[in-house]
Design a protein around this motif. Structure first.
Motif, PDB file in Angstrom:
ATOM      1  N   UNK A 137     -43.892  23.904  11.881  1.00 61.29           N
ATOM      2  CA  UNK A 137     -45.203  23.322  12.171  1.00 61.29           C
ATOM      3  C   UNK A 137     -46.329  24.187  11.607  1.00 61.29           C
ATOM      4  N   UNK A 138     -46.197  25.517  11.730  1.00 61.12           N
ATOM      5  CA  UNK A 138     -47.302  26.374  11.295  1.00 61.12           C
ATOM      6  C   UNK A 138     -47.259  26.727   9.811  1.00 61.12           C
ATOM      7  N   UNK A 139     -46.049  26.824   9.238  1.00 59.62           N
ATOM      8  CA  UNK A 139     -45.952  27.276   7.852  1.00 59.62           C
ATOM      9  C   UNK A 139     -45.213  26.322   6.932  1.00 59.62           C
ATOM     10  N   UNK A 140     -44.653  25.272   7.490  1.00 64.08           N
ATOM     11  CA  UNK A 140     -43.859  24.334   6.695  1.00 64.08           C
ATOM     12  C   UNK A 140     -44.712  23.226   6.099  1.00 64.08           C
ATOM     13  N   UNK A 141     -44.068  22.116   5.776  1.00 65.34           N
ATOM     14  CA  UNK A 141     -44.818  21.006   5.183  1.00 65.34           C
ATOM     15  C   UNK A 141     -45.915  20.507   6.128  1.00 65.34           C
ATOM     16  N   UNK A 142     -47.056  20.208   5.566  1.00 69.92           N
ATOM     17  CA  UNK A 142     -48.185  19.730   6.369  1.00 69.92           C
ATOM     18  C   UNK A 142     -47.968  18.258   6.710  1.00 69.92           C
ATOM     19  N   UNK A 143     -47.760  18.005   7.995  1.00 73.16           N
ATOM     20  CA  UNK A 143     -47.526  16.661   8.495  1.00 73.16           C
ATOM     21  C   UNK A 143     -48.382  16.420   9.724  1.00 73.16           C
ATOM     22  N   UNK A 144     -48.700  15.167   9.970  1.00 71.60           N
ATOM     23  CA  UNK A 144     -49.377  14.806  11.206  1.00 71.60           C
ATOM     24  C   UNK A 144     -48.365  14.904  12.350  1.00 71.60           C
ATOM     25  N   UNK A 145     -48.840  14.844  13.568  1.00 66.66           N
ATOM     26  CA  UNK A 145     -47.930  14.878  14.720  1.00 66.66           C
ATOM     27  C   UNK A 145     -46.925  13.741  14.640  1.00 66.66           C
ATOM     28  N   UNK A 146     -47.405  12.542  14.355  1.00 68.30           N
ATOM     29  CA  UNK A 146     -46.504  11.399  14.270  1.00 68.30           C
ATOM     30  C   UNK A 146     -45.649  11.460  13.017  1.00 68.30           C
ATOM     31  N   UNK A 147     -46.121  12.127  11.999  1.00 71.64           N
ATOM     32  CA  UNK A 147     -45.304  12.352  10.817  1.00 71.64           C
ATOM     33  C   UNK A 147     -44.111  13.238  11.150  1.00 71.64           C
ATOM     34  N   UNK A 148     -44.334  14.258  11.974  1.00 71.07           N
ATOM     35  CA  UNK A 148     -43.233  15.125  12.395  1.00 71.07           C
ATOM     36  C   UNK A 148     -42.217  14.353  13.236  1.00 71.07           C
ATOM     37  N   UNK A 149     -42.710  13.506  14.108  1.00 70.54           N
ATOM     38  CA  UNK A 149     -41.808  12.660  14.916  1.00 70.54           C
ATOM     39  C   UNK A 149     -40.972  11.776  13.991  1.00 70.54           C
ATOM     40  N   UNK A 150     -41.634  11.165  13.031  1.00 68.74           N
ATOM     41  CA  UNK A 150     -40.954  10.271  12.089  1.00 68.74           C
ATOM     42  C   UNK A 150     -39.925  11.038  11.258  1.00 68.74           C
ATOM     43  N   UNK A 151     -40.293  12.177  10.727  1.00 67.78           N
ATOM     44  CA  UNK A 151     -39.375  12.991   9.920  1.00 67.78           C
ATOM     45  C   UNK A 151     -38.178  13.445  10.745  1.00 67.78           C
ATOM     46  N   UNK A 152     -38.447  13.994  11.928  1.00 67.83           N
ATOM     47  CA  UNK A 152     -37.366  14.522  12.776  1.00 67.83           C
ATOM     48  C   UNK A 152     -36.338  13.437  13.089  1.00 67.83           C
ATOM     49  N   UNK A 153     -36.815  12.282  13.485  1.00 69.73           N
ATOM     50  CA  UNK A 153     -35.891  11.233  13.903  1.00 69.73           C
ATOM     51  C   UNK A 153     -35.254  10.503  12.732  1.00 69.73           C
ATOM     52  N   UNK A 154     -35.988  10.329  11.647  1.00 70.34           N
ATOM     53  CA  UNK A 154     -35.402   9.688  10.462  1.00 70.34           C
ATOM     54  C   UNK A 154     -34.306  10.573   9.893  1.00 70.34           C
ATOM     55  N   UNK A 155     -34.588  11.843   9.739  1.00 68.64           N
ATOM     56  CA  UNK A 155     -33.579  12.765   9.196  1.00 68.64           C
ATOM     57  C   UNK A 155     -32.412  12.941  10.160  1.00 68.64           C
ATOM     58  N   UNK A 156     -32.649  12.813  11.447  1.00 70.30           N
ATOM     59  CA  UNK A 156     -31.565  12.900  12.417  1.00 70.30           C
ATOM     60  C   UNK A 156     -30.605  11.718  12.314  1.00 70.30           C
ATOM     61  N   UNK A 157     -31.116  10.584  11.893  1.00 75.05           N
ATOM     62  CA  UNK A 157     -30.258   9.413  11.702  1.00 75.05           C
ATOM     63  C   UNK A 157     -29.353   9.552  10.490  1.00 75.05           C
ATOM     64  N   UNK A 158     -29.819  10.310   9.497  1.00 77.05           N
ATOM     65  CA  UNK A 158     -29.048  10.456   8.266  1.00 77.05           C
ATOM     66  C   UNK A 158     -27.956  11.414   8.505  1.00 77.05           C
TER      67      UNK A 158
END
Length: 158
Positions: A137-158
Motif C-alpha cells: 500500500x505504501x510503496x507498491x503500485x498506486x491503487x485506489x482503495x477499491x482498486x486494491x480490493x479488486x486486485x486482491x480478489x481478482x488475483x485470488x480467483x486466478x
C-alpha cells in the motif's frame, strides 16, 4: 466453494459499482498485477494456515494467537518499515488485550498449546500479511482503495 463465492462477490460488486460511477476501481494492468502478487501469495498462505489451525485447535486457542498479532506487527513496523515504536501506553494496551484473550480462553475452554504447529504458521503468515500489505500500500503500485480490493480478489480467483 464459499471462499470462491466471497472472492467473486468482492470482484463483481466493486467493478459493477465502478461501472455505474459510484466507486473508483483501477483497471487491471500487468505492472500493477506484478507489484500486487506478493500480497496475494501471503494472503493465500494466511487463509491456508488459518484453516489448518482451526482444524487442529479450538477457536479460543486461535484467538489467543491472533490477539498477539498487533504486538508483532508493531515490532515489524519498527524493524522493517522504519516506523516508530508505539508508546508505553500502547504497548500496555496491546499486552492487556493479549492477556485478556488468554485469560478468557483459559477460563472458557481448554486452551491447548500442544499441536500448535499450524497456529504458529498462521501467526507468522498473519504478521507477514500485515507487513506485506502495508509495504504494498505504501510503496507498491498506486491503487485506489477499491482498486486494491479488486486486485486482491481478482488475483485470488486466478
Amino acid at each position: 466453494l464459499l471462499l470462491c463465492l466471497q472472492f467473486i462477490t468482492s470482484v463483481v460488486v466493486p467493478k459493477a459499482l465502478g461501472a455505474l460511477g459510484y466507486l473508483e476501481v483501477d483497471p487491471l494492468q500487468l505492472d500493477k498485477v506484478i507489484g500486487f502478487l506478493k500480497a496475494v501469495v501471503v494472503f493465500f498462505a494466511t487463509l491456508f494456515t488459518s484453516m489448518m489451525a482451526l482444524r487442529d485447535l479450538n477457536v479460543d486457542t486461535v484467538i489467543v494467537f491472533r490477539s498477539s498479532l498487533p504486538l508483532a506487527v508493531a515490532l515489524g513496523d519498527f524493524l522493517f518499515m522504519q516506523r516508530e515504536l508505539p508508546g508505553a501506553r500502547t504497548w500496555a494496551a496491546l499486552t492487556l488485550t493479549l492477556g485478556g484473550a488468554a485469560a478468557f480462553a483459559r477460563a472458557e475452554s481448554q486452551l491447548r498449546v500442544a499441536n500448535c504447529f499450524w497456529a504458529f504458521c498462521y501467526w507468522g503468515c498473519m504478521v507477514a500479511d500485515q507487513l506485506v500489505l502495508k509495504h504494498v500500500v505504501s510503496r507498491g503500485p498506486k491503487l485506489t482503495t477499491w482498486g486494491r480490493v479488486y486486485y486482491q480478489n481478482t488475483l485470488s480467483l486466478v
